[in-house]
Design a protein around this motif. Sequence first.
Motif, PDB file in Angstrom:
ATOM      1  N   ILE A 131      17.250 159.951  42.529  1.00  0.00           N
ATOM      2  CA  ILE A 131      16.292 159.398  41.563  1.00  0.00           C
ATOM      3  C   ILE A 131      15.690 160.485  40.683  1.00  0.00           C
ATOM      4  N   ASP A 179      11.109 149.533  45.882  1.00  0.00           N
ATOM      5  CA  ASP A 179      10.822 150.340  44.693  1.00  0.00           C
ATOM      6  C   ASP A 179      10.200 151.646  45.142  1.00  0.00           C
ATOM      7  N   PRO A 235      13.535 156.228  32.431  1.00  0.00           N
ATOM      8  CA  PRO A 235      12.792 156.486  33.661  1.00  0.00           C
ATOM      9  C   PRO A 235      13.516 157.455  34.585  1.00  0.00           C
ATOM     10  N   TYR A 272       4.180 162.078  36.198  1.00  0.00           N
ATOM     11  CA  TYR A 272       5.095 160.952  36.299  1.00  0.00           C
ATOM     12  C   TYR A 272       5.856 160.831  34.989  1.00  0.00           C
ATOM     13  N   ASP A 273       6.973 160.147  35.057  1.00  0.00           N
ATOM     14  CA  ASP A 273       7.801 160.055  33.857  1.00  0.00           C
ATOM     15  C   ASP A 273       7.063 159.405  32.683  1.00  0.00           C
ATOM     16  N   PRO A 319      11.948 148.796  37.661  1.00  0.00           N
ATOM     17  CA  PRO A 319      12.589 150.108  37.591  1.00  0.00           C
ATOM     18  C   PRO A 319      14.107 149.973  37.651  1.00  0.00           C
ATOM     19  N   SER A 343      15.853 162.880  46.208  1.00  0.00           N
ATOM     20  CA  SER A 343      14.763 163.055  45.233  1.00  0.00           C
ATOM     21  C   SER A 343      14.360 164.529  45.274  1.00  0.00           C
ATOM     22  N   TYR A 348       2.717 152.693  38.556  1.00  0.00           N
ATOM     23  CA  TYR A 348       3.818 151.781  38.881  1.00  0.00           C
ATOM     24  C   TYR A 348       4.262 151.063  37.605  1.00  0.00           C
ATOM     25  N   ARG A 390      11.993 157.400  39.754  1.00  0.00           N
ATOM     26  CA  ARG A 390      11.646 156.045  40.168  1.00  0.00           C
ATOM     27  C   ARG A 390      12.923 155.217  40.199  1.00  0.00           C
ATOM     28  N   ARG A 407      14.881 151.268  42.034  1.00  0.00           N
ATOM     29  CA  ARG A 407      14.859 150.116  42.936  1.00  0.00           C
ATOM     30  C   ARG A 407      16.148 150.141  43.745  1.00  0.00           C
ATOM     31  N   TRP A 443       8.712 155.571  43.622  1.00  0.00           N
ATOM     32  CA  TRP A 443       8.329 156.367  42.452  1.00  0.00           C
ATOM     33  C   TRP A 443       7.449 157.530  42.896  1.00  0.00           C
ATOM     34  N   GLN A 444       7.472 158.592  42.108  1.00  0.00           N
ATOM     35  CA  GLN A 444       6.742 159.793  42.480  1.00  0.00           C
ATOM     36  C   GLN A 444       6.567 160.703  41.261  1.00  0.00           C
TER      37      GLN A 444
END
Length: 634
Positions: free
Chosen positions: A467, A496, A516, A506-507, A458, A534, A454, A519, A521, A498-499
């Motif tokens: 995203i 938020d 980024p 992850y990025d 973001p 996504s 996390y 991910r 918001r 993210w994945q």
Amino acid sequence: MFTYTARPARIVFGHGTLERVRDEVERLGRSRALVLASPDLAEPGDRVEKALGPLAVGRFDGAAMHTPVEVTEQALALLREAGADCVVAVGGGSTTGLAKALAVRTGVDQVILPTTYAGSEVTPVLGETADEVKTTRSSPEILPETVIYDVELSRELPVPIAVTSAVNALAHAVEALYSPDANPVVDGMALDAIGRLARGLRGLGEDTLEARTELLQGAWLAGTCLGAVGMGLHHKLCHTLGGSFGLPHAPTHTVVLPHVMAYNAAAAPDAMRRIAEALGATDAPTAVYDLIAEAGGPTSLRELGLAESDLDRAAGLATAAPYPNPAEPTRDGVARLLRRAWAGERPEPTGAPVLDRLTAQVVSTFAGTPDPRLRALLRDLVPRLHAFAIDNDLTQEEWQHGIDFLTRTGQICDATRQEFVLLSDTLGLSSVVDVLTNSRTPDTTPSAVLGPFYVDGPPELEQGADIAAGMPGTPLWVDVQITDTNDTPVAEAVVDVWQSNEDGFYDVQLPELDGPVLRGRLRTDRDGRLRFWSILPSAYPIPSDGPVGAMLAATERHPYRAPHLHFMIAAEGCRRLITQLFVAGGKYLDSDAVFGVKDDLIVNFEPRTGPTPDGRAVDGEWRRLDFTFQIARR
């Protein structure tokens, strides 16, 4: 004040020293040797006989455990028939005991070639069994004149027998330290012996020449200690169990030693402290028990064949004519000792009272902490930490390894990697705290761990945004709603997400990316709805190039997480929810590396083809995720 008497004996130590046996016999002025062995040592007996050449005038292979008098009489008849003027014994305590028994009856010289670590070859002590009773005596003429230690001979000893034989020797050194005859010379040898025997036992896993050398040197030193001072309760018990109940000699010593040490600990604290230091431990009895267990030695009299119904009789025999001992050998006390040894129980750590005072002293320093919650946490944490160290006999080396591990964990952390969170995750602590937190709001959507990837702040995105920003993968349309526990939509909730990417990264793990991705918001609309594009998340390994990865490798655990999509939901007047949605049918759902999967969070990422909800053109398959999150009002 102390008294020390040096026993006259010649020691020949090294590799291949068996070949010097003829020289040693001739050095004693002897020319007619009776070779003593046992049925299982025919080959070493043959080698000794060959090395003696014409000096070997007879051979007796019937040496037996606990030196039965009837066996001694058979060997004595052969010795007289052969006209032998010395005996050369090759083997363990049985052949050495037979040599001593013959020497005390005839005055013949002895040359001993030990194949085990019994140590009796350097003592003036003889134990003999007659009518199922074993008795011991000590006199100068019992002590062998020459001992030839050949590491190659002892190296042929199978590891299981080597373990029990070495612990038998360890018992000699232990009892020497609290003997009434203890003195600085013997103490030094005893502590050296304990250190060598412990190192040798720990090295038996790879069974190196160095380990065998350590064991043999330790056995020599330990036996020398036993020859210089008296024996205590341990040896009395073992003589009783062997002579009266037929238990094997060395395995019996192995099982009984930790329990006798625990029995004597309060009466001999200084000896136990020095033994513990020599073992690199804080508590001597438990350290010896653990050393035996880790080496694969026996830990219970039950497995050696002693019947439970024999325990009271054994206690009576052992205390009828006790040896000098730090703690008085009462029948009831010895019976309790034997019962624990019979069951194979690990002794209770004996250092607890002193450490309890230390723990209490540390806890008392938090009494003035202004913050009551901090005070309560610290006063609970310290006893638990101390108990962990005590219960596991934590060594200085292990403590330092733990400190180094935590240091490396901190050093690898930066703005995009939180190794401490990863450590908490992989130990299940994050999930424990998560469950505790979620249990306070049982009607909400289950929470899940935050995870180490996390990143605060973001990019703000509009509804319907992608995203993934064009990254490859199976397109995923997400349509979720946020409500309270009364099913009322929560508008303007900040969410938020993210994945990982298609490859499981992850990025923040991809330095070549510009900014980024995967991910963002977003904010819910007036109906509490949130929609965005996504890609289907993939299973991925958590970072394994740091201390946490080393821990997983050492414990043979895989580092993979089940595929999931992270959500952090916050809204005015509501409790924040951190959770994840897992792809039904994905890998590692039953073995997630951070124990984050909950059944209620496994959902369908439904396969679709054709038109999409917002009219986006997609060739081939795409997925759809529909879900309603419920969050709690404050």
